[in-house]
Design an enzyme around this catalytic site. Structure first.
Site, PDB file in Angstrom:
ATOM      1  N   CYS A 113     -10.370 -54.586 -30.935  1.00 56.71           N
ATOM      2  CA  CYS A 113      -9.733 -55.500 -29.975  1.00 56.71           C
ATOM      3  C   CYS A 113     -10.732 -56.080 -28.977  1.00 56.71           C
ATOM      4  O   CYS A 113     -10.454 -57.090 -28.337  1.00 56.71           O
ATOM      5  CB  CYS A 113      -8.600 -54.788 -29.240  1.00 56.71           C
ATOM      6  N   HIS A 254      -6.997 -58.663 -22.678  1.00 52.41           N
ATOM      7  CA  HIS A 254      -6.512 -58.335 -24.023  1.00 52.41           C
ATOM      8  C   HIS A 254      -5.009 -58.065 -23.929  1.00 52.41           C
ATOM      9  O   HIS A 254      -4.539 -57.439 -22.981  1.00 52.41           O
ATOM     10  CB  HIS A 254      -7.257 -57.106 -24.549  1.00 52.41           C
ATOM     11  N   ASN A 284       0.109 -58.112 -30.239  1.00 50.41           N
ATOM     12  CA  ASN A 284      -1.315 -57.777 -30.167  1.00 50.41           C
ATOM     13  C   ASN A 284      -1.999 -58.310 -31.431  1.00 50.41           C
ATOM     14  O   ASN A 284      -1.800 -57.789 -32.526  1.00 50.41           O
ATOM     15  CB  ASN A 284      -1.451 -56.256 -30.062  1.00 50.41           C
TER      16      ASN A 284
HETATM   17  O1  UT7 Z   1      -5.122 -52.952 -28.666  1.00 48.51           O
HETATM   18  C1  UT7 Z   1      -5.825 -51.765 -28.814  1.00 48.51           C
HETATM   19  C2  UT7 Z   1      -5.518 -50.803 -27.740  1.00 48.51           C
HETATM   20  N1  UT7 Z   1      -4.171 -50.362 -27.838  1.00 48.51           N
HETATM   21  C3  UT7 Z   1      -3.452 -50.197 -26.715  1.00 48.51           C
HETATM   22  O2  UT7 Z   1      -3.932 -50.480 -25.646  1.00 48.51           O
HETATM   23  C4  UT7 Z   1      -2.066 -49.605 -26.857  1.00 48.51           C
HETATM   24  C5  UT7 Z   1      -1.870 -48.530 -25.828  1.00 48.51           C
HETATM   25  N2  UT7 Z   1      -0.587 -47.827 -25.958  1.00 48.51           N
HETATM   26  C6  UT7 Z   1       0.598 -48.414 -25.674  1.00 48.51           C
HETATM   27  O3  UT7 Z   1       0.659 -49.587 -25.386  1.00 48.51           O
HETATM   28  C7  UT7 Z   1       1.815 -47.540 -25.634  1.00 48.51           C
HETATM   29  O4  UT7 Z   1       1.425 -46.185 -25.679  1.00 48.51           O
HETATM   30  C8  UT7 Z   1       2.824 -47.814 -26.785  1.00 48.51           C
HETATM   31  C9  UT7 Z   1       3.490 -49.156 -26.578  1.00 48.51           C
HETATM   32  C10 UT7 Z   1       2.122 -47.791 -28.130  1.00 48.51           C
HETATM   33  C11 UT7 Z   1       3.920 -46.755 -26.783  1.00 48.51           C
HETATM   34  O5  UT7 Z   1       4.563 -46.725 -25.506  1.00 48.51           O
HETATM   35  P1  UT7 Z   1       4.779 -45.345 -24.743  1.00 48.51           P
HETATM   36  O6  UT7 Z   1       5.503 -45.665 -23.507  1.00 48.51           O
HETATM   37  O7  UT7 Z   1       3.423 -44.694 -24.623  1.00 48.51           O
HETATM   38  O8  UT7 Z   1       5.730 -44.580 -25.729  1.00 48.51           O
HETATM   39  P2  UT7 Z   1       5.499 -43.166 -26.426  1.00 48.51           P
HETATM   40  O9  UT7 Z   1       4.510 -43.309 -27.545  1.00 48.51           O
HETATM   41  O10 UT7 Z   1       5.233 -42.163 -25.374  1.00 48.51           O
HETATM   42  O11 UT7 Z   1       6.931 -42.938 -27.048  1.00 48.51           O
HETATM   43  C12 UT7 Z   1       8.097 -42.760 -26.224  1.00 48.51           C
HETATM   44  C13 UT7 Z   1       9.307 -42.616 -27.113  1.00 48.51           C
HETATM   45  C14 UT7 Z   1       9.106 -41.620 -28.247  1.00 48.51           C
HETATM   46  O12 UT7 Z   1      10.307 -40.920 -28.429  1.00 48.51           O
HETATM   47  P3  UT7 Z   1      10.469 -39.435 -27.852  1.00 48.51           P
HETATM   48  O13 UT7 Z   1       9.367 -38.636 -28.495  1.00 48.51           O
HETATM   49  O14 UT7 Z   1      10.293 -39.560 -26.367  1.00 48.51           O
HETATM   50  O15 UT7 Z   1      11.839 -39.073 -28.306  1.00 48.51           O
HETATM   51  C15 UT7 Z   1       8.858 -42.507 -29.440  1.00 48.51           C
HETATM   52  O16 UT7 Z   1       9.242 -41.895 -30.652  1.00 48.51           O
HETATM   53  O17 UT7 Z   1       9.607 -43.864 -27.726  1.00 48.51           O
HETATM   54  C16 UT7 Z   1       9.748 -43.677 -29.145  1.00 48.51           C
HETATM   55  N3  UT7 Z   1       9.307 -44.894 -29.817  1.00 48.51           N
HETATM   56  C17 UT7 Z   1      10.116 -45.911 -30.108  1.00 48.51           C
HETATM   57  N4  UT7 Z   1      11.433 -46.102 -29.915  1.00 48.51           N
HETATM   58  C18 UT7 Z   1      11.966 -47.263 -30.339  1.00 48.51           C
HETATM   59  C19 UT7 Z   1       8.051 -45.208 -30.221  1.00 48.51           C
HETATM   60  N5  UT7 Z   1       8.045 -46.421 -30.788  1.00 48.51           N
HETATM   61  C20 UT7 Z   1       9.317 -46.872 -30.737  1.00 48.51           C
HETATM   62  C21 UT7 Z   1       9.929 -48.063 -31.159  1.00 48.51           C
HETATM   63  N6  UT7 Z   1      11.257 -48.222 -30.930  1.00 48.51           N
HETATM   64  N7  UT7 Z   1       9.251 -49.063 -31.762  1.00 48.51           N
END
Ligand code: UT7
Length: 328
Positions: A113, A254, A284
């Site tokens: 990225c 980004h 992204n």
């Molecule tokens: O571009 C390269 C660099 N990449 C980045 O900068 C990305 C950095 N990371 C992020 O932007 C975020 O971590 C994400 C958007 C990927 C995820 O957001 P989050 O707030 O960190 O969510 P999480 O991974 O902590 O997941 C929270 C909950 C989980 O459920 P439980 O375990 O709390 O029951 C996930 O299973 O959200 C669930 N979840 C979803 N629910 C509905 C994860 N993806 C989804 C989804 N729809 N698509």
């Protein structure tokens, strides 16, 4: 001699994949995706016969048209991508051939990225050295090719697209690409990668069965590192160049997560109307996010001579960095 951007262009495939479309195939919902990431929809290159080089070649042709120069006038083409058409030859060579830039040499840059920022800094060195007069820097990705559309934690995040700039020598030492701070930290490598298909795990039935040819991400870990690194490097660029918040015309970050973008702007002390944001429309697109933002600002005439722009990114590697550029 400073490198200045003399043309910008972008190419997004027409096909839109909305959050509502994803609701039909995955256990996800529009509300989760919008509130956690800021994404409403992304573009997908549907034609299986077209790949990243197609997206980048469309950008390259537009750059030539906009600047009114011929392909023969290009000295160097750098394509930043983590979704090359093939491991080799490079996507940049495919672009060079597609546009007929017979005098240019061409190579790919693997910075994930942060690839565009890395490539912009790299390309500007050839201009500053006085050895090259026209350098094309293109960030392009067919992210849909490395997505597992059964994995809701990754496939909702990414989209396809490409954009780029033409770099040429400026006439004013105070305009153009004025500063860059780039970083890498390989210890974060496992948190965002495509495990197989390279020389460490060549493709086998097993790697395919285990879905190791898709992007894998530990979102929480990457988020924590990204939010600190993007804000740190943005403020470092401001301090190094004596820029107060009100002097920054646009932050071009980004586009990985709207919450990371907001946190970066807050640390810089600038309001969101001075931040380029299009993650809602494209998701992204990895190396393409920053040049797509730049092209959109340019085509809507938001950039004036003397506009101060700060470009910042964070991505797999880890790789991150910032660039200060004063519009010519
Ligand atoms: O571009 C390269 C660099 N990449 C980045 O900068 C990305 C950095 N990371 C992020 O932007 C975020 O971590 C994400 C958007 C990927 C995820 O957001 P989050 O707030 O960190 O969510 P999480 O991974 O902590 O997941 C929270 C909950 C989980 O459920 P439980 O375990 O709390 O029951 C996930 O299973 O959200 C669930 N979840 C979803 N629910 C509905 C994860 N993806 C989804 C989804 N729809 N698509």
């Amino acid at each position: 001699m400073k490198a200045v951007i003399t043309a910008t262009a972008k190419y997004l495939p027409e096909n839109v994949l909305s959050n509502h479309d994803l609701e039909q195939i995955l256990d996800t919902n529009d509300d989760w995706i919008r509130t956690r990431t800021g994404i409403r929809e992304r573009r997908i290159l549907k034609d299986p016969d077209k790949a990243t080089s197609f997206l980048c070649s469309e950008v390259a042709r537009q750059l030539l048209d906009i600047r009114g120069v011929s392909a023969d006038d290009v000295d160097l083409i750098i394509v930043a991508t983590m979704t090359p058409d093939m491991l080799f030859p490079s996507t940049a060579c495919l672009v060079q051939n597609a546009i007929g830039a017979s005098n240019a040499w061409a190579f790919d840059l693997s910075g994930a990225c942060s690839g565009f920022i890395y490539a912009l800094h790299t390309g500007s060195q050839f201009i500053s050295a006085g050895t090259h007069k026209r350098v094309m820097i293109i960030g392009g990705e067919k992210m849909s090719a490395v997505m597992d559309y059964t994995d809701r934690t990754t496939c909702v995040l990414f989209g396809d697209g490409a954009a780029g700039v033409l770099l040429e020598p400026g006439t004013d030492e105070n305009h153009g690409i004025l500063d860059a701070r780039l970083y890498s930290d390989g210890s974060g490598g496992d948190n965002l990668c495509m495990p197989a298909g390279g020389s460490s795990r060549p493709t086998t039935h097993d790697t395919v069965d285990q879905k190791l040819h898709f992007l894998q991400q530990d979102g929480r870990q990457v988020f924590k590192s990204a939010v600190v690194a993007m804000a740190d490097v943005a403020t470092e660029i401001m301090e190094r160049n004596g820029l107060a918040a009100e002097q920054v015309d646009y932050l071009i970050p980004h586009q990985a997560n709207h919450r990371i973008i907001q946190a970066t702007a807050e640390r810089m002390g600038i309001s969101l109307d001075h931040v380029a944001v299009n993650i809602d429309r494209y998701g992204n697109t990895s190396a393409a996010t920053i040049p797509i933002c730049l092209a959109e600002l340019d085509e809507t005439n938001k950039l004036q001579t003397g506009s101060n722009l700060i470009l910042v990114s964070f991505g797999a590697g880890y790789t991150w960095g910032g660039i200060y550029l004063k519009w010519q």
